[in-house]
Design an enzyme around this catalytic site. Structure first.
Site, PDB file in Angstrom:
ATOM      1  N   THR A  10      46.761  51.833  44.168  1.00  8.37           N
ATOM      2  CA  THR A  10      47.156  51.247  45.453  1.00  8.37           C
ATOM      3  C   THR A  10      48.202  50.137  45.310  1.00  8.37           C
ATOM      4  O   THR A  10      48.725  49.657  46.313  1.00  8.37           O
ATOM      5  CB  THR A  10      45.923  50.675  46.196  1.00  8.37           C
ATOM      6  OG1 THR A  10      45.272  49.766  45.305  1.00  8.37           O
ATOM      7  CG2 THR A  10      44.971  51.769  46.620  1.00  8.37           C
ATOM      8  N   SER A 125      52.471  42.174  30.085  1.00  7.48           N
ATOM      9  CA  SER A 125      53.321  41.388  30.984  1.00  7.48           C
ATOM     10  C   SER A 125      54.140  40.341  30.235  1.00  7.48           C
ATOM     11  O   SER A 125      53.667  39.737  29.260  1.00  7.48           O
ATOM     12  CB  SER A 125      52.407  40.686  31.994  1.00  7.48           C
ATOM     13  OG  SER A 125      53.101  39.656  32.637  1.00  7.48           O
ATOM     14  N   GLU A 127      54.498  37.548  31.233  1.00 10.24           N
ATOM     15  CA  GLU A 127      53.759  36.279  31.360  1.00 10.24           C
ATOM     16  C   GLU A 127      53.081  35.905  30.044  1.00 10.24           C
ATOM     17  O   GLU A 127      52.765  34.742  29.816  1.00 10.24           O
ATOM     18  CB  GLU A 127      52.705  36.383  32.465  1.00 10.24           C
ATOM     19  CG  GLU A 127      53.263  36.375  33.877  1.00 10.24           C
ATOM     20  CD  GLU A 127      53.865  35.041  34.293  1.00 10.24           C
ATOM     21  OE1 GLU A 127      53.279  33.994  33.980  1.00 10.24           O
ATOM     22  OE2 GLU A 127      54.929  35.052  34.923  1.00 10.24           O
ATOM     23  N   TYR A 149      45.550  34.494  33.957  1.00 13.46           N
ATOM     24  CA  TYR A 149      46.098  35.859  34.037  1.00 13.46           C
ATOM     25  C   TYR A 149      46.771  36.220  32.714  1.00 13.46           C
ATOM     26  O   TYR A 149      46.521  37.283  32.140  1.00 13.46           O
ATOM     27  CB  TYR A 149      47.102  35.944  35.190  1.00 13.46           C
ATOM     28  CG  TYR A 149      47.971  37.189  35.154  1.00 13.46           C
ATOM     29  CD1 TYR A 149      47.469  38.423  35.552  1.00 13.46           C
ATOM     30  CD2 TYR A 149      49.292  37.129  34.702  1.00 13.46           C
ATOM     31  CE1 TYR A 149      48.267  39.570  35.516  1.00 13.46           C
ATOM     32  CE2 TYR A 149      50.092  38.265  34.669  1.00 13.46           C
ATOM     33  CZ  TYR A 149      49.579  39.485  35.063  1.00 13.46           C
ATOM     34  OH  TYR A 149      50.365  40.608  35.013  1.00 13.46           O
TER      35      TYR A 149
HETATM   36  P1  NDP Z   1      49.382  45.094  41.973  1.00 12.14           P
HETATM   37  O1  NDP Z   1      48.662  43.803  42.075  1.00 12.14           O
HETATM   38  O2  NDP Z   1      50.242  45.543  43.105  1.00 12.14           O
HETATM   39  O3  NDP Z   1      48.315  46.265  41.685  1.00 12.14           O
HETATM   40  C1  NDP Z   1      47.158  46.030  40.936  1.00 12.14           C
HETATM   41  C2  NDP Z   1      46.207  47.177  41.163  1.00 12.14           C
HETATM   42  O4  NDP Z   1      44.970  46.908  40.476  1.00 12.14           O
HETATM   43  C3  NDP Z   1      45.829  47.382  42.634  1.00 12.14           C
HETATM   44  O5  NDP Z   1      45.780  48.769  42.901  1.00 12.14           O
HETATM   45  C4  NDP Z   1      44.437  46.774  42.707  1.00 12.14           C
HETATM   46  O6  NDP Z   1      43.648  47.292  43.743  1.00 12.14           O
HETATM   47  C5  NDP Z   1      43.894  47.192  41.357  1.00 12.14           C
HETATM   48  N1  NDP Z   1      42.669  46.466  41.001  1.00 12.14           N
HETATM   49  C6  NDP Z   1      42.444  45.137  41.121  1.00 12.14           C
HETATM   50  N2  NDP Z   1      41.185  44.854  40.732  1.00 12.14           N
HETATM   51  C7  NDP Z   1      40.604  46.031  40.377  1.00 12.14           C
HETATM   52  C8  NDP Z   1      39.307  46.386  39.930  1.00 12.14           C
HETATM   53  N3  NDP Z   1      38.346  45.480  39.753  1.00 12.14           N
HETATM   54  N4  NDP Z   1      39.060  47.704  39.674  1.00 12.14           N
HETATM   55  C9  NDP Z   1      40.011  48.637  39.854  1.00 12.14           C
HETATM   56  N5  NDP Z   1      41.252  48.366  40.288  1.00 12.14           N
HETATM   57  C10 NDP Z   1      41.551  47.051  40.540  1.00 12.14           C
HETATM   58  O7  NDP Z   1      50.245  45.055  40.625  1.00 12.14           O
HETATM   59  P2  NDP Z   1      51.625  45.799  40.284  1.00 12.14           P
HETATM   60  O8  NDP Z   1      51.584  47.181  40.776  1.00 12.14           O
HETATM   61  O9  NDP Z   1      52.743  44.888  40.633  1.00 12.14           O
HETATM   62  O10 NDP Z   1      51.551  45.792  38.685  1.00 12.14           O
HETATM   63  C11 NDP Z   1      50.862  46.821  37.989  1.00 12.14           C
HETATM   64  C12 NDP Z   1      50.330  46.261  36.674  1.00 12.14           C
HETATM   65  O11 NDP Z   1      51.406  45.766  35.905  1.00 12.14           O
HETATM   66  C13 NDP Z   1      49.349  45.114  36.835  1.00 12.14           C
HETATM   67  O12 NDP Z   1      48.400  45.220  35.808  1.00 12.14           O
HETATM   68  C14 NDP Z   1      50.213  43.880  36.629  1.00 12.14           C
HETATM   69  O13 NDP Z   1      49.441  42.810  36.153  1.00 12.14           O
HETATM   70  C15 NDP Z   1      51.184  44.391  35.581  1.00 12.14           C
HETATM   71  N6  NDP Z   1      52.484  43.769  35.572  1.00 12.14           N
HETATM   72  C16 NDP Z   1      53.208  43.700  36.731  1.00 12.14           C
HETATM   73  C17 NDP Z   1      54.456  43.131  36.732  1.00 12.14           C
HETATM   74  C18 NDP Z   1      55.290  43.080  37.971  1.00 12.14           C
HETATM   75  O14 NDP Z   1      56.307  42.397  37.961  1.00 12.14           O
HETATM   76  N7  NDP Z   1      54.932  43.799  39.017  1.00 12.14           N
HETATM   77  C19 NDP Z   1      55.041  42.573  35.487  1.00 12.14           C
HETATM   78  C20 NDP Z   1      54.223  42.790  34.321  1.00 12.14           C
HETATM   79  C21 NDP Z   1      52.989  43.352  34.382  1.00 12.14           C
HETATM   80  P3  NDP Z   1      43.665  46.620  45.222  1.00 12.14           P
HETATM   81  O15 NDP Z   1      44.855  47.235  45.914  1.00 12.14           O
HETATM   82  O16 NDP Z   1      42.365  47.028  45.782  1.00 12.14           O
HETATM   83  O17 NDP Z   1      43.817  45.138  45.034  1.00 12.14           O
HETATM   84  P1  GDP Z   2      54.862  35.571  38.299  1.00 14.06           P
HETATM   85  O1  GDP Z   2      56.069  35.462  37.434  1.00 14.06           O
HETATM   86  O2  GDP Z   2      53.995  36.732  37.961  1.00 14.06           O
HETATM   87  O3  GDP Z   2      54.090  34.302  38.402  1.00 14.06           O
HETATM   88  O4  GDP Z   2      55.443  35.962  39.761  1.00 14.06           O
HETATM   89  P2  GDP Z   2      55.512  35.142  41.123  1.00 14.06           P
HETATM   90  O5  GDP Z   2      56.453  35.890  42.001  1.00 14.06           O
HETATM   91  O6  GDP Z   2      54.151  34.858  41.643  1.00 14.06           O
HETATM   92  O7  GDP Z   2      56.162  33.752  40.710  1.00 14.06           O
HETATM   93  C1  GDP Z   2      57.442  33.665  40.105  1.00 14.06           C
HETATM   94  C2  GDP Z   2      57.854  32.201  40.007  1.00 14.06           C
HETATM   95  O8  GDP Z   2      58.116  31.712  41.314  1.00 14.06           O
HETATM   96  C3  GDP Z   2      56.782  31.295  39.407  1.00 14.06           C
HETATM   97  O9  GDP Z   2      57.387  30.424  38.495  1.00 14.06           O
HETATM   98  C4  GDP Z   2      56.263  30.513  40.613  1.00 14.06           C
HETATM   99  O10 GDP Z   2      55.792  29.204  40.306  1.00 14.06           O
HETATM  100  C5  GDP Z   2      57.536  30.426  41.442  1.00 14.06           C
HETATM  101  N1  GDP Z   2      57.274  30.145  42.863  1.00 14.06           N
HETATM  102  C6  GDP Z   2      57.839  29.150  43.603  1.00 14.06           C
HETATM  103  N2  GDP Z   2      57.344  29.156  44.840  1.00 14.06           N
HETATM  104  C7  GDP Z   2      56.449  30.172  44.911  1.00 14.06           C
HETATM  105  C8  GDP Z   2      55.612  30.651  45.968  1.00 14.06           C
HETATM  106  O11 GDP Z   2      55.596  30.142  47.073  1.00 14.06           O
HETATM  107  N3  GDP Z   2      54.822  31.742  45.665  1.00 14.06           N
HETATM  108  C9  GDP Z   2      54.843  32.321  44.432  1.00 14.06           C
HETATM  109  N4  GDP Z   2      54.073  33.407  44.213  1.00 14.06           N
HETATM  110  N5  GDP Z   2      55.598  31.862  43.422  1.00 14.06           N
HETATM  111  C10 GDP Z   2      56.405  30.798  43.658  1.00 14.06           C
END
Ligand code: NDP
Ligand code: GDP
Length: 319
Positions: A10, A125, A127, A149
């Site tokens: 999702t 990640s 991060e 995280y």
């Molecule tokens: P999202 O937060 O959009 O998606 C995370 C997914 O994990 C959702 O479908 C969520 O479900 C599901 N989830 C959360 N908790 C549980 C649980 N207890 N059991 C089963 N499923 C669960 O993340 P992204 O799509 O952006 O990212 C995908 C992955 O890549 C993540 O692991 C993220 O940490 C990692 N990542 C993402 C980056 C980015 O820039 N997008 C960068 C680097 C790594 P629900 O919709 O119900 O919350």
């Molecule tokens: P992250 O790199 O996974 O933490 O992605 P985010 O998009 O949550 O944050 C990216 C950067 O934007 C981080 O350094 C945050 O501290 C900064 N940031 C500044 N203002 C905001 C805010 O209002 N919301 C979020 N999410 N991040 C913010």
């Protein structure tokens, strides 16, 4: 026909990866976290909801994961499931660790138990680099996580490598730098900005409240990144890869470009609110994806300004 299970279907990446695999004629199973009101919006946005076989899958529950694997007998498992928001991980560190760190270990144990021949992708990640010890960051850069995280992702990353080395599981970690799209969660700063721009442009609100404007990120376009998840699992050997654009911009740059895209001056609409600042910040992330370029023949195509523009346009259309 290959079968893939996407855990976290999702989310942003789950939806784009499902679309990619369906286009490649995979049978796609989507593991979703059951709730009273599960949100399938991303799959519907891409018009693929009907084509994915949805299965409730809870990362806190190993027996559930085992049964899902037995049921769908996948060739590939993509673990995208996580409590993925850094900000809330400071408020909910135990839940974050249980889902993001131990959840991954549960999936690895389930694979080891059910079928160690399953190929496994772990969503690592940037991060994990946190207070980065070198610039740019590559596969060999030391991890210095700065949030619950990131600590959880380091655990999951090392567990994945350990299962590869201990049990010969074909397991890869993609160390993906921030990647965004119209499906990005609204809490993340990019989407928060583009949604606000659309709302302000439409006259529905006037101000956007942000935290640290100086933070720098290497922002890419999500559909290009999920392609690499798949590609990693098609290689001869399982390895880990950094995926990044190699360019970093500040949050201020993002706001400037997003407001600029609709002819507004960000300085008139953005206010700084300390509550959005984090107890420990990651000041700057910049990735070196030369290994992916060399071995996976990959390069980020969508440039920063185009990314901002396409996200703003999508949010304008929604408003
Ligand atoms: P999202 O937060 O959009 O998606 C995370 C997914 O994990 C959702 O479908 C969520 O479900 C599901 N989830 C959360 N908790 C549980 C649980 N207890 N059991 C089963 N499923 C669960 O993340 P992204 O799509 O952006 O990212 C995908 C992955 O890549 C993540 O692991 C993220 O940490 C990692 N990542 C993402 C980056 C980015 O820039 N997008 C960068 C680097 C790594 P629900 O919709 O119900 O919350
Ligand atoms: P992250 O790199 O996974 O933490 O992605 P985010 O998009 O949550 O944050 C990216 C950067 O934007 C981080 O350094 C945050 O501290 C900064 N940031 C500044 N203002 C905001 C805010 O209002 N919301 C979020 N999410 N991040 C913010």
């Amino acid at each position: 026909m290959k079968r893939a299970l996407i855990i976290g279907i999702t989310g942003q990446d789950g939806a784009y990866l499902a679309q990619l695999l369906l286009d490649k004629d995979y049978e796609v199973f989507g593991g979703y976290r059951r709730s009273a009101n599960t949100n399938y919006e991303s799959l519907r946005y891409l018009n693929i909801f009907e084509r994915v076989q949805m299965l409730p899958l809870e990362l806190l529950e190993i027996s559930n994961i085992i049964r899902v694997l037995e049921h769908c007998e996948p060739d590939e498992v993509y673990n995208l499931g996580a409590q993925s928001f850094v900000g809330i991980s400071f408020e909910q560190p135990l839940l974050t660790s249980d889902v993001t760190a131990l959840g991954t270990l549960r999936v690895l144990e389930a694979i080891r138990t059910v079928n160690p021949k399953i190929r496994f992708y772990q969503a690592s990640s940037s991060e994990m680099f946190g207070m980065a010890t070198e610039v740019p960051q590559r596969e060999t850069t030391r991890f210095y996580p700065r949030s619950p995280y990131a600590v959880s992702k380091v655990f999951a990353h090392h567990s994945t490598v350990n299962y590869r080395e201990s049990y010969g599981i074909f397991a890869c970690c993609g160390i993906l730098f921030n990647h965004e799209s119209p499906l990005r969660g609204p809490e993340f700063v990019t989407r928060k900005i583009t949604r606000a721009v659309a709302s302000i442009r439409a006259g529905k609100s006037r101000f956007l409240y942000l935290g640290n404007l100086e933070a720098q990120r290497d922002w890419g376009y999500a559909p290009e990144y999920v392609e690499m998840m798949w590609k990693m699992l098609q290689q001869k050997t399982a390895e880990d890869y950094v995926i990044a654009t190699g360019e970093a911009y500040t949050v201020r740059d993002f706001a400037d470009a997003a407001f600029g895209a609709v002819g507004l001056d960000w300085r008139k609409h953005v206010r700084v609110d300390r509550t959005f600042k984090r107890p420990a910040e990651v000041a700057r992330l910049l990735g070196d994806a030369s290994k992916a370029r060399r071995k996976l023949k990959w390069r980020a195509r969508t440039k920063f300004r185009d990314l901002v523009k396409l996200m703003v346009e999508a949010d304008l259309a929604r408003v």
